[in-house]
Each structure stands twice: as C-alpha cells, then as structure tokens.
Write an enzyme that holds these catalytic residues in place. Structure first.
Site, PDB file in Angstrom:
ATOM      1  N   CYS A  12       0.877  -1.171   0.000  1.00  0.00           N
ATOM      2  CA  CYS A  12       0.000   0.000   0.000  1.00  0.00           C
ATOM      3  C   CYS A  12       0.915   1.222   0.000  1.00  0.00           C
ATOM      4  O   CYS A  12       2.111   1.112   0.251  1.00  0.00           O
ATOM      5  CB  CYS A  12      -1.009  -0.004   1.136  1.00  0.00           C
ATOM      6  SG  CYS A  12      -0.368   0.204   2.785  1.00  0.00           S
ATOM      7  N   CYS A  86      -5.314   0.730  -3.199  1.00  0.00           N
ATOM      8  CA  CYS A  86      -4.808   2.095  -3.058  1.00  0.00           C
ATOM      9  C   CYS A  86      -4.297   2.673  -4.377  1.00  0.00           C
ATOM     10  O   CYS A  86      -3.697   3.736  -4.394  1.00  0.00           O
ATOM     11  CB  CYS A  86      -3.709   2.125  -2.007  1.00  0.00           C
ATOM     12  SG  CYS A  86      -2.449   0.883  -2.244  1.00  0.00           S
ATOM     13  N   CYS A  90       2.857  -1.657  -9.141  1.00  0.00           N
ATOM     14  CA  CYS A  90       4.021  -2.488  -8.860  1.00  0.00           C
ATOM     15  C   CYS A  90       4.650  -2.896 -10.171  1.00  0.00           C
ATOM     16  O   CYS A  90       3.948  -3.046 -11.174  1.00  0.00           O
ATOM     17  CB  CYS A  90       3.599  -3.772  -8.140  1.00  0.00           C
ATOM     18  SG  CYS A  90       2.912  -3.507  -6.530  1.00  0.00           S
TER      19      CYS A  90
END
Length: 135
Positions: A12, A86, A90
């Site tokens: 997050c 959120c 990545c």
C-alpha cells in the site's frame, strides 16, 4: 512448491496500515509456512497507531514494525503481490500472481473505523492462506 514456501508481498502507498496488518495476520496464521513481506511506494515514518491498537486487540503486536520502501527486488522475490485498493502500481514480472484487495484506508481514522478494516483484512488473509496451503 513442495520444497520451498510461498512468498507474499503486501503493498500500500504508505506501508503504515493495511499492508502492515495483512502482513502481520499472514505471519501469525501461517506460522512460518509462508514468507511474508510488506512495502509501500511512499512509506510513512511510522505505522498507523490505530492499526497498532486494532491488531493488539486481536493479540498481534505490530508496534515495532516500520514502513519499508517498495523495491523491484521485493516484487521479484514474491510469488504473490497484493495491492490494497490504493491504486499503487508495482513492477510486473511474468509468473507472479497479482491481486488487488479493495480496502478502505485507515489513515487518519480512529479505532472504531479501523476495526472493520482489520476484520476485512483478516478474512482476505485467511482465504489467501487456504489458497496457498491447501489442506
């Protein structure tokens, strides 16, 4: 993966609430059967006090944890990468399983608002664990 344990990375933005609680639940419930990491793209200075309190209420101490920065290496070393609703991004690598759990952000909320988030995270983690380690 009979000879190696699965690894999970929780992500997050601030690595101060949701991902810390998820990592703590998985560490606690897996009892060493899963390698657990957590990180954030913009780590906070410390873990959210309401998250610490909420986890203490269920017997899990995360007071000594510190937010960690998300690295490409952490993603590469993980079998499963879970973002926490959120919008965090990545690095994507082939062969990894990516999940996004839609969870409210506990930042700036009191304990009464954090408890339901904690409980939702625990349900997600229990389901994940059963997927990782079928009985």
């Amino acid at each position: 993966m009979p000879d190696s344990k699965p690894s999970v990375l929780f992500v997050c933005v601030h690595n101060a609430g949701r991902s810390q609680m998820a990592a703590a639940f998985l560490t606690h419930l897996a009892r060493g059967r899963v390698e657990v990491r957590s990180a954030g793209s913009a780590p906070a200075d410390s873990v959210n006090p309401a998250a610490v309190q909420a986890m203490a209420e269920v017997g899990i101490d995360i007071a000594a944890e510190t937010p960690k920065v998300l690295t490409t290496g952490a993603v590469q070393a993980s079998d499963v990468v879970i973002t926490m609703g959120c919008g965090d991004t990545c690095p994507v690598f082939p062969g990894k399983k990516y999940l996004d759990w839609a969870l409210e952000d506990p930042a700036g909320r009191g304990i009464e608002s954090v408890r339901p988030i904690r409980d939702q995270i625990e349900r997600h983690v229990r389901s994940l664990l059963s997927d990782l380690q079928p009985r």
